[in-house]
Write an enzyme that holds these catalytic residues in place. Structure first.
Site, PDB file in Angstrom:
ATOM      1  N   GLU A 268      -6.237 -12.160   0.788  1.00  0.00           N
ATOM      2  CA  GLU A 268      -5.292 -12.742  -0.110  1.00  0.00           C
ATOM      3  C   GLU A 268      -4.624 -13.991   0.139  1.00  0.00           C
ATOM      4  OE1 GLU A 268      -1.740 -10.008  -1.447  1.00  0.00           O
ATOM      5  OE2 GLU A 268      -1.077 -11.822  -2.671  1.00  0.00           O
TER       6      GLU A 268
ATOM      7  N   GLY B  10       3.719  -2.674  -5.572  1.00  0.00           N
ATOM      8  CA  GLY B  10       2.353  -2.380  -5.076  1.00  0.00           C
ATOM      9  C   GLY B  10       1.336  -1.619  -5.514  1.00  0.00           C
TER      10      GLY B  10
ATOM     11  N   ASP C  37      -6.005  -6.146  -4.581  1.00  0.00           N
ATOM     12  CA  ASP C  37      -4.950  -5.096  -4.704  1.00  0.00           C
ATOM     13  C   ASP C  37      -5.823  -3.720  -5.128  1.00  0.00           C
ATOM     14  OD1 ASP C  37      -2.600  -6.645  -4.533  1.00  0.00           O
ATOM     15  OD2 ASP C  37      -3.449  -7.628  -6.323  1.00  0.00           O
TER      16      ASP C  37
ATOM     17  N   HIS D 126       6.679  -7.136 -11.937  1.00  0.00           N
ATOM     18  CA  HIS D 126       6.005  -7.947 -12.921  1.00  0.00           C
ATOM     19  C   HIS D 126       5.885  -7.156 -14.472  1.00  0.00           C
ATOM     20  CE1 HIS D 126       4.211  -9.046  -8.944  1.00  0.00           C
ATOM     21  NE2 HIS D 126       4.396 -10.437  -9.373  1.00  0.00           N
TER      22      HIS D 126
ATOM     23  N   THR E 287       4.368  -1.238 -12.473  1.00  0.00           N
ATOM     24  CA  THR E 287       5.193  -2.331 -11.665  1.00  0.00           C
ATOM     25  C   THR E 287       6.685  -2.302 -11.665  1.00  0.00           C
ATOM     26  OG1 THR E 287       5.215  -4.638 -11.520  1.00  0.00           O
ATOM     27  CG2 THR E 287       4.719  -4.011 -13.806  1.00  0.00           C
TER      28      THR E 287
ATOM     29  N   THR F 170       4.641  -7.257  -1.089  1.00  0.00           N
ATOM     30  CA  THR F 170       5.500  -8.425  -0.735  1.00  0.00           C
ATOM     31  C   THR F 170       6.944  -8.403  -1.356  1.00  0.00           C
ATOM     32  OG1 THR F 170       3.496  -9.541  -0.015  1.00  0.00           O
ATOM     33  CG2 THR F 170       5.384 -10.523   0.494  1.00  0.00           C
TER      34      THR F 170
ATOM     35  N   ASP G 288       2.771 -11.127   6.075  1.00  0.00           N
ATOM     36  CA  ASP G 288       1.462 -11.348   5.453  1.00  0.00           C
ATOM     37  C   ASP G 288       0.509 -12.149   6.195  1.00  0.00           C
ATOM     38  OD1 ASP G 288       2.286 -10.937   2.131  1.00  0.00           O
ATOM     39  OD2 ASP G 288       3.710 -11.004   3.529  1.00  0.00           O
TER      40      ASP G 288
ATOM     41  N   ASP H 110      -5.937  -7.105   1.540  1.00  0.00           N
ATOM     42  CA  ASP H 110      -4.629  -7.445   0.920  1.00  0.00           C
ATOM     43  C   ASP H 110      -3.645  -6.771   2.466  1.00  0.00           C
ATOM     44  OD1 ASP H 110      -2.165  -7.553   0.128  1.00  0.00           O
ATOM     45  OD2 ASP H 110      -2.220  -6.793  -1.813  1.00  0.00           O
TER      46      ASP H 110
HETATM   47  N1  LIG Z   1       1.937 -11.772 -12.475  1.00  0.00           N
HETATM   48  C1  LIG Z   1       1.606 -11.618 -11.193  1.00  0.00           C
HETATM   49  N2  LIG Z   1       1.578 -12.536 -10.505  1.00  0.00           N
HETATM   50  C2  LIG Z   1       1.385 -12.476  -9.118  1.00  0.00           C
HETATM   51  N3  LIG Z   1       0.827 -11.249  -8.431  1.00  0.00           N
HETATM   52  C3  LIG Z   1       0.899 -10.169  -9.231  1.00  0.00           C
HETATM   53  C4  LIG Z   1       1.130 -10.329 -10.564  1.00  0.00           C
HETATM   54  N4  LIG Z   1       1.232  -9.216 -11.140  1.00  0.00           N
HETATM   55  C5  LIG Z   1       0.824  -8.112 -10.232  1.00  0.00           C
HETATM   56  N5  LIG Z   1       0.536  -8.874  -9.004  1.00  0.00           N
HETATM   57  C6  LIG Z   1       0.125  -8.445  -7.794  1.00  0.00           C
HETATM   58  O1  LIG Z   1      -0.346  -7.049  -7.840  1.00  0.00           O
HETATM   59  C7  LIG Z   1       0.090  -6.276  -6.705  1.00  0.00           C
HETATM   60  C8  LIG Z   1       0.915  -5.027  -7.397  1.00  0.00           C
HETATM   61  O2  LIG Z   1       1.809  -5.644  -8.102  1.00  0.00           O
HETATM   62  P1  LIG Z   1       3.163  -4.923  -8.799  1.00  0.00           P
HETATM   63  O3  LIG Z   1       3.662  -4.307  -7.593  1.00  0.00           O
HETATM   64  O4  LIG Z   1       3.680  -5.590  -9.759  1.00  0.00           O
HETATM   65  O5  LIG Z   1       2.401  -3.658  -9.499  1.00  0.00           O
HETATM   66  C9  LIG Z   1       1.380  -7.064  -5.736  1.00  0.00           C
HETATM   67  O6  LIG Z   1       0.573  -7.422  -4.836  1.00  0.00           O
HETATM   68  P2  LIG Z   1       1.166  -8.247  -3.294  1.00  0.00           P
HETATM   69  O7  LIG Z   1       2.663  -7.608  -3.323  1.00  0.00           O
HETATM   70  O8  LIG Z   1       0.181  -8.077  -2.162  1.00  0.00           O
HETATM   71  O9  LIG Z   1       1.549  -9.586  -3.770  1.00  0.00           O
HETATM   72  C10 LIG Z   1       1.451  -8.304  -6.769  1.00  0.00           C
HETATM   73  O10 LIG Z   1       1.872  -9.545  -6.032  1.00  0.00           O
HETATM   74 MG   LIG Z   2      -1.197  -6.899  -3.316  1.00  0.00          MG
END
Ligand SMILES: Nc1ncnc2c1ncn2[C@@H]1O[C@H](COP(=O)(O)O)[C@@H](OP(=O)(O)O)[C@H]1O
Ligand SMILES: [Mg+2]
Length: 317
Positions: A75, A223, A249, A197, A194, A122, A52, A117
């Site tokens: 980011e 992602g 994102d 999350h 997700t 990640t 990253d 991003d």
């Molecule tokens: N509660 C949370 N806290 C931190 N980042 C979140 C989050 N919910 C979603 N994201 C961010 O949104 C992107 C897509 O999330 P997800 O895969 O859960 O759908 C990811 O980006 P990154 O991977 O660039 O950090 C993730 O970190």
């Molecule tokens: Mg992201």
């Protein structure tokens, strides 16, 4: 040809190449094997890797080298210097110049914000390494979103681990989507959400969609970039009724999906703004739908009590 093209065309042409170089950096860090993972979130888990940090450094340095006054919001607060500076550009993008409408052709550098991003997905990288499950790396994308006066107008989604050499999917408003042939229909409505999350509000929104026959099955993947690629490949929708996703994102995925005839808004159907002074979190959640389903059906099927938990917050706190 490059110097005669409009600012937006040049910026997209550069960004396509820059995203690919960033993808190469990610692969090199993975191959070298030491990810140097840090957790960015006090009391939670939001990982950041050396990939990253290096990828963002390369993207910002490369774009800033050509476009000195360009406003870029990435980011990562911490980056690692790396020698790669990409000054190349995509001929395919330059060839599209005549398709741009006059408003896009007249876009000025000072009215643009680039949302970066460097490595979306990640958590999936961290898990792939921990569990030695390299299939998860397909969910990694590099996202470069271009906003003009607060609206997403162009986007690049580079997927380094697609097949052997990766792929780059990009779009400019009104000029179609490139690097992928979007699905036009699907007998089954798959909804992606997700993997890492999940929350009560996300689950309740998905349950409501199932009850209205708008979700035949749910797939949990990582992602925002990858989820929008899944929508382009035949999933009906991407639903995230929670506030953690950020502007970097969604900016590139929104521009790409909308160029393919789909929609990306918050879960209440409000357009997401990408001005430089905007709140970073997508406080209204994320709802993306394919061109072949009705976006409003999905908006209307998410219960009001969930929408009320996710108000729009326009300016930075
Ligand atoms: N509660 C949370 N806290 C931190 N980042 C979140 C989050 N919910 C979603 N994201 C961010 O949104 C992107 C897509 O999330 P997800 O895969 O859960 O759908 C990811 O980006 P990154 O991977 O660039 O950090 C993730 O970190
Ligand atoms: Mg992201």
């Amino acid at each position: 040809m490059f110097n005669r093209a409009s600012f937006l065309t040049r910026l997209v042409a550069s960004s396509v190449k820059v995203s690919e170089t960033a993808g190469g950096i990610i692969k090199n860090v993975m191959t070298a094997g030491d990810l140097k993972i840090v957790n960015k979130c006090d009391g939670g888990y939001d990982p950041q890797t050396e990939a990253d940090r290096r990828a963002q450094y390369c993207i910002v340095q490369s774009l800033q080298n050509r476009y000195k006054d360009l406003k870029i919001i990435g980011e990562e607060d911490e980056t690692t210097a790396c020698p790669e500076v990409e000054l190349g550009f995509s001929e395919d993008v330059l060839n599209l110049e005549s398709s741009l409408n006059s408003e896009l052709r007249n876009i000025k550098e000072e009215d643009v914000v680039v949302w970066v991003d460097p490595l979306d997905g990640t958590s999936e990288v961290a898990l792939a390494v921990k569990n030695k499950n390299l299939a998860l790396l397909e969910q990694v994308t590099v996202l470069i979103g271009i906003a003009h006066k607060g609206r997403a107008v162009a986007g690049i989604i580079h997927q380094p681990y697609f097949s052997e050499n990766g792929r780059t999917v990009w779009a400019i408003n009104g000029c179609g989507v490139h690097g992928i042939t979007p699905a036009q229909s699907n007998a089954k409505k798959v909804v992606v959400t997700t993997r890492s999350h999940l929350s009560e509000s996300v689950s309740s929104a998905l349950e409501a969609l199932k009850n209205k026959d708008l979700a035949d099955s749910i797939e949990k993947v990582g992602g925002a970039g990858y989820k929008v690629l899944k929508v382009l490949e035949g999933s009906a929708a991407y639903v995230f009724a929670s506030a953690g996703c950020k502007k970097w994102d969604t900016c590139a995925p929104e521009a790409v999906l909308e160029a393919a005839g789909g929609n990306l808004t918050d879960i209440s159907g409000r357009k997401i703004r990408y001005d430089s002074n905007i709140q970073l979190n997508n406080t209204g959640g994320v709802l993306a739908t394919a061109s072949w389903v009705k976006h409003l059906d999905y908006v209307n099927s998410i219960p009001d009590d969930i929408k009320n938990q996710l108000p729009e917050v326009a300016s930075k706190k």
